[in-house]
Design a protein around this motif. Sequence first.
Motif, PDB file in Angstrom:
ATOM      1  N   SER A 108     -32.595  22.462 -14.127  1.00 13.25           N
ATOM      2  CA  SER A 108     -31.199  21.779 -14.279  1.00 13.25           C
ATOM      3  C   SER A 108     -30.576  22.325 -13.569  1.00 13.25           C
ATOM      4  CB  SER A 108     -30.762  21.440 -15.192  1.00 13.25           C
ATOM      5  OG  SER A 108     -29.429  20.034 -15.014  1.00 13.25           O
ATOM      6  N   ALA A 109     -30.080  23.866 -13.843  1.00  8.17           N
ATOM      7  CA  ALA A 109     -28.815  24.299 -14.161  1.00  8.17           C
ATOM      8  C   ALA A 109     -28.774  25.350 -12.595  1.00  8.17           C
ATOM      9  CB  ALA A 109     -29.373  25.849 -15.342  1.00  8.17           C
ATOM     10  N   ARG A 110     -30.212  25.586 -12.155  1.00  8.85           N
ATOM     11  CA  ARG A 110     -30.135  26.307 -10.901  1.00  8.85           C
ATOM     12  C   ARG A 110     -29.830  25.175  -9.817  1.00  8.85           C
ATOM     13  NH1 ARG A 110     -35.505  27.376  -9.431  1.00  8.85           N
ATOM     14  NH2 ARG A 110     -36.695  26.295 -11.342  1.00  8.85           N
ATOM     15  N   LEU A 111     -30.343  23.789  -9.659  1.00 10.99           N
ATOM     16  CA  LEU A 111     -30.327  23.274  -8.889  1.00 10.99           C
ATOM     17  C   LEU A 111     -28.427  22.645  -8.536  1.00 10.99           C
ATOM     18  CD1 LEU A 111     -30.979  21.067  -6.845  1.00 10.99           C
ATOM     19  CD2 LEU A 111     -30.880  18.790  -8.337  1.00 10.99           C
ATOM     20  N   ASP A 112     -27.702  22.545 -10.657  1.00 13.86           N
ATOM     21  CA  ASP A 112     -26.026  22.818 -10.063  1.00 13.86           C
ATOM     22  C   ASP A 112     -26.263  24.131  -9.577  1.00 13.86           C
ATOM     23  OD1 ASP A 112     -24.206  20.501 -11.324  1.00 13.86           O
ATOM     24  OD2 ASP A 112     -23.673  22.461 -11.837  1.00 13.86           O
TER      25      ASP A 112
ATOM     26  N   ARG B  88     -23.207  23.838  -6.024  1.00 12.43           N
ATOM     27  CA  ARG B  88     -21.936  23.957  -6.848  1.00 12.43           C
ATOM     28  C   ARG B  88     -21.517  25.413  -5.258  1.00 12.43           C
ATOM     29  NH1 ARG B  88     -19.612  22.927 -11.572  1.00 12.43           N
ATOM     30  NH2 ARG B  88     -20.638  23.061 -13.302  1.00 12.43           N
ATOM     31  N   ALA B  89     -22.387  25.422  -4.642  1.00 13.69           N
ATOM     32  CA  ALA B  89     -22.472  26.425  -3.924  1.00 13.69           C
ATOM     33  C   ALA B  89     -21.604  25.639  -2.545  1.00 13.69           C
ATOM     34  CB  ALA B  89     -22.798  27.096  -3.523  1.00 13.69           C
ATOM     35  N   LEU B  90     -21.481  23.938  -3.018  1.00 14.05           N
ATOM     36  CA  LEU B  90     -21.032  23.429  -2.141  1.00 14.05           C
ATOM     37  C   LEU B  90     -19.202  23.115  -2.114  1.00 14.05           C
ATOM     38  CD1 LEU B  90     -24.064  20.914  -1.525  1.00 14.05           C
ATOM     39  CD2 LEU B  90     -23.811  22.804   0.090  1.00 14.05           C
ATOM     40  N   HIS B  91     -19.266  23.508  -3.211  1.00 16.73           N
ATOM     41  CA  HIS B  91     -17.606  23.219  -3.376  1.00 16.73           C
ATOM     42  C   HIS B  91     -16.912  23.672  -2.252  1.00 16.73           C
ATOM     43  CE1 HIS B  91     -14.193  22.417  -5.222  1.00 16.73           C
ATOM     44  NE2 HIS B  91     -14.879  21.508  -5.874  1.00 16.73           N
TER      45      HIS B  91
ATOM     46  N   THR C 262     -20.878  17.199 -10.459  1.00 22.01           N
ATOM     47  CA  THR C 262     -20.817  18.382  -9.437  1.00 22.01           C
ATOM     48  C   THR C 262     -20.584  17.703  -8.061  1.00 22.01           C
ATOM     49  OG1 THR C 262     -21.425  19.945 -10.870  1.00 22.01           O
ATOM     50  CG2 THR C 262     -21.431  20.387  -8.851  1.00 22.01           C
ATOM     51  N   LEU C 263     -20.558  16.925  -8.112  1.00 17.63           N
ATOM     52  CA  LEU C 263     -21.364  16.244  -6.559  1.00 17.63           C
ATOM     53  C   LEU C 263     -19.653  15.779  -6.388  1.00 17.63           C
ATOM     54  CD1 LEU C 263     -24.568  15.107  -5.845  1.00 17.63           C
ATOM     55  CD2 LEU C 263     -23.450  16.378  -3.800  1.00 17.63           C
TER      56      LEU C 263
END
Length: 177
Positions: free
Chosen positions: A53-57, A61-64, A120-121
């Motif tokens: 979950s943390a790795r996907l999040d 977040r890098a897409l922000h 996050t998305l």
Amino acid sequence: MIRGATEVLGRRGLHATAFSEVLALTGASRGSIYHHFPGGKAELVEAALDDFSARLDDSLRALHGRPAAAVVDGALALWRAKLVRNDCESCCPVAAITIAADSMRLQESCREAFHQWRDTLANALQAGHCPAPRALPFATLLVASVQGAIILARAEGDPAPFDAVAEQLRTQAATLA
């Protein structure tokens, strides 16, 4: 061991995941599982859930900072890459755990993971000029659609269902900003 458990959970589901398969995949000794996870399988599953979950999040977040349509493209690319990397033989371990969760703690952890990804998305979509009232509903649609598409792709052994859903999401994303 955590990453190995994550992989096995995505392929086999919660109840069919066995220490022996995790050990075979990772090369770890049986004693090391009990040393690192004295709570047994439940503790290992929780650790795998938290880690995935943390790795996907973090990846989401890098897409922000990207335009809304690029946020959607980036998220779809993340999920599709995992799907094809495993030859459509694996689904999201969070979804697999959610389906078979046999404790309130696991259900709550899964709920938190999905909410975190959605939030996050939604934040990334808003930063990409998606109006606030549309960001959260679209982020919810994105997460739910992707999870269903992964299941369909796994059932068919082909990414075509995922790609069809992704195309529809991209079309809708083009109208967000």
